[in-house]
Design a protein around this motif. Structure first.
Motif, PDB file in Angstrom:
ATOM      1  N   GLU A  79      -0.651 -28.460  45.558  1.00  0.00           N
ATOM      2  CA  GLU A  79      -0.825 -29.612  44.658  1.00  0.00           C
ATOM      3  C   GLU A  79      -0.174 -30.891  45.185  1.00  0.00           C
ATOM      4  O   GLU A  79      -0.215 -31.931  44.532  1.00  0.00           O
ATOM      5  CB  GLU A  79      -0.251 -29.289  43.279  1.00  0.00           C
ATOM      6  CG  GLU A  79      -1.181 -28.437  42.440  1.00  0.00           C
ATOM      7  CD  GLU A  79      -0.462 -27.231  41.887  1.00  0.00           C
ATOM      8  OE1 GLU A  79       0.538 -27.418  41.183  1.00  0.00           O
ATOM      9  OE2 GLU A  79      -0.879 -26.112  42.200  1.00  0.00           O
ATOM     10  N   ALA A 112       8.391 -39.330  39.859  1.00  0.00           N
ATOM     11  CA  ALA A 112       7.210 -40.112  40.257  1.00  0.00           C
ATOM     12  C   ALA A 112       7.597 -41.419  40.958  1.00  0.00           C
ATOM     13  O   ALA A 112       6.778 -42.018  41.658  1.00  0.00           O
ATOM     14  CB  ALA A 112       6.357 -40.402  39.018  1.00  0.00           C
ATOM     15  N   ARG A 123       2.985 -31.479  45.538  1.00  0.00           N
ATOM     16  CA  ARG A 123       4.166 -31.874  44.755  1.00  0.00           C
ATOM     17  C   ARG A 123       5.467 -31.602  45.478  1.00  0.00           C
ATOM     18  O   ARG A 123       6.404 -32.375  45.425  1.00  0.00           O
ATOM     19  CB  ARG A 123       4.171 -31.099  43.418  1.00  0.00           C
ATOM     20  CG  ARG A 123       3.187 -31.630  42.410  1.00  0.00           C
ATOM     21  CD  ARG A 123       3.459 -31.057  41.062  1.00  0.00           C
ATOM     22  NE  ARG A 123       3.474 -29.592  41.112  1.00  0.00           N
ATOM     23  CZ  ARG A 123       3.963 -28.828  40.148  1.00  0.00           C
ATOM     24  NH1 ARG A 123       4.495 -29.359  39.082  1.00  0.00           N
ATOM     25  NH2 ARG A 123       3.915 -27.512  40.249  1.00  0.00           N
ATOM     26  N   TYR A 124       5.534 -30.462  46.162  1.00  0.00           N
ATOM     27  CA  TYR A 124       6.816 -30.054  46.730  1.00  0.00           C
ATOM     28  C   TYR A 124       6.766 -29.903  48.245  1.00  0.00           C
ATOM     29  O   TYR A 124       5.769 -29.447  48.798  1.00  0.00           O
ATOM     30  CB  TYR A 124       7.247 -28.700  46.157  1.00  0.00           C
ATOM     31  CG  TYR A 124       7.368 -28.687  44.668  1.00  0.00           C
ATOM     32  CD1 TYR A 124       8.192 -29.602  44.020  1.00  0.00           C
ATOM     33  CD2 TYR A 124       6.652 -27.775  43.907  1.00  0.00           C
ATOM     34  CE1 TYR A 124       8.297 -29.603  42.636  1.00  0.00           C
ATOM     35  CE2 TYR A 124       6.743 -27.764  42.529  1.00  0.00           C
ATOM     36  CZ  TYR A 124       7.570 -28.685  41.901  1.00  0.00           C
ATOM     37  OH  TYR A 124       7.667 -28.688  40.544  1.00  0.00           O
ATOM     38  N   ASP A 169      10.779 -39.764  48.969  1.00  0.00           N
ATOM     39  CA  ASP A 169      10.464 -38.465  48.345  1.00  0.00           C
ATOM     40  C   ASP A 169      11.019 -37.320  49.200  1.00  0.00           C
ATOM     41  O   ASP A 169      11.448 -36.290  48.701  1.00  0.00           O
ATOM     42  CB  ASP A 169       8.931 -38.389  48.239  1.00  0.00           C
ATOM     43  CG  ASP A 169       8.461 -37.118  47.572  1.00  0.00           C
ATOM     44  OD1 ASP A 169       9.225 -36.554  46.776  1.00  0.00           O
ATOM     45  OD2 ASP A 169       7.323 -36.695  47.862  1.00  0.00           O
TER      46      ASP A 169
END
Ligand code: FAD
Length: 336
Positions: free
Chosen positions: A133, A4, A135-136, A96
């Motif tokens: 989502e 995060a 996320r990736y 990220d």
């Protein structure tokens, strides 16, 4: 590692002799889409010596922020110096996602940075996206000799890294009115960090046209038959104002140099017109040219896969079709 804590999309802005590499601008275009999907900042990372002036170009091509690292030790690329500066910055700022162009330099730098940051890298991606989502990073690339496309996600480590070859993505239209933060970063780098010394840069002077920049490509495959017949393709290229290219089979036969190979292990091209002459359309070849605007295929075999990929499929012997095409283009020019 707390995932995060990692935010933002980074693009390595590769410059050589003060000239930005086009793949970096293309990556900014794709990075922009990914950053917008995630609602995060797109950062360009610019390393070199006296190169700050390039930063505004990176902004014009989509960056929200440019981190500039300048030092005489960064003037010429060395693995040690670039890896150290980039890894120190990545550890501090925690991106990220991190994209690097798959140039000679990027292919050297990417794996070294990934290993030092203990993260994963998907090389030579042909598409990039974000999962539902958010996320990736979903990095897609050919696998098993190009016979299937694998989508790879890096679940537990950050940054999520990918390299992309020149020509795969399109750069955004230049917007010189865009303003962004250009930050000169401080970092530690000494001669002791760099185990190699660039003594002299020797440039190879090759009279080679970059096929990934061409608007019209006349590409020949094994079906051309021999080096002499390749001259027919050259003639067609001349009347059409195009450039010749080749499949891997033609390159392996020594009919054209490796720099002109289109495909998975050659270059990715997207010209306005791609004329495939005597090329069957193997998946590894299609991977390098299927985004061309208009594809014309000339093949004896109506069932060859290239014929399905083509906007215009001409079934016939290229030894007859190409001279006819040359004659028709010439006649049309004369009548204009
Ligand atoms: P062929 O497949 O032999 O096709 C020749 C075609 O010419 C046939 O369709 C035939 O009908 C037609 N023909 C014959 N005579 C005539 C005539 N007189 N007139 C008209 N048509 C005629 N390939 C690439 O191109 N680029 C790559 O980057 C690449 N990377 C690869 C990477 C890997 C890991 C692997 C395993 C393979 C790679 N390949 C690549 C090779 C690829 O799989 C094919 O073998 C290659 O593309 C075939 O080249 P071709 O179409 O010229 O020859």
């Amino acid at each position: 590692m707390n995932i995060a804590d990692y935010k933002g999309v980074w693009v390595f802005a590769e410059q050589r002799d003060g000239e930005l590499q086009k793949v970096s601008l293309e990556l900014l275009g794709e990075g922009r889409k990914i950053a917008d999907k995630l609602g995060v900042k797109l950062t360009a990372l610019l390393l070199g010596d006296k190169i700050e002036g390039l930063a505004k170009n990176l902004v014009a091509y989509g960056a929200d922020e440019v981190l500039v690292a300048e030092d005489p030790l960064l003037k010429n690329y060395t693995t040690d110096a670039y890896t150290k500066v980039i890894c120190d910055l990545a550890n501090e700022k925690k991106p990220d996602i991190f994209f690097i162009g798959a140039t000679f330099i990027g292919r050297d730098l990417g794996p070294r940075v990934a290993a030092r940051l203990s993260t994963g890298l998907t090389a030579d991606c042909t598409s990039l996206d974000i999962d539902e989502e958010g996320r990736y990073l979903l990095a897609t690339r050919p696998a098993f000799g190009g016979n299937l496309m694998a989508t790879i996600a890096c679940a537990d480590h950050r940054p999520q890294m990918a390299t992309v070859r020149p020509g795969v993505f399109e750069k955004l239209a230049k917007d010189e009115s865009k303003v962004a933060n250009i930050e000169k970063v401080s970092f530690e780098l000494s001669e002791n960090d760099v185990r190699t010394k660039v003594v002299k840069v020797v440039k190879e002077h090759k009279d080679i046209v970059d096929i990934s920049e061409a608007n019209i490509l006349i590409s020949g495959g094994r079906g051309v038959g021999n080096k002499e017949t390749f001259k027919l393709l050259q003639d067609l290229a001349e009347v059409m104002g195009g450039t010749v290219a080749a499949s891997r089979a033609a390159v392996e036969n020594g009919w054209l140099e490796r720099d002109y190979q289109v495909g998975q292990t050659g270059k990715t091209v997207r010209p306005n017109i791609y004329i495939a002459c005597g090329i069957s359309g193997a998946i590894q070849h299609l991977a390098g040219m299927q985004d061309s605007d208009y594809i014309i295929a000339i093949n004896k075999d109506a069932t060859a896969p290239i014929m399905k990929a083509a906007d215009l499929a001409i079934v016939g012997d290229l030894n007859k079709v190409i001279p006819e095409l040359i004659a028709q283009v010439k006649a049309r020019k004369e009548n204009q």
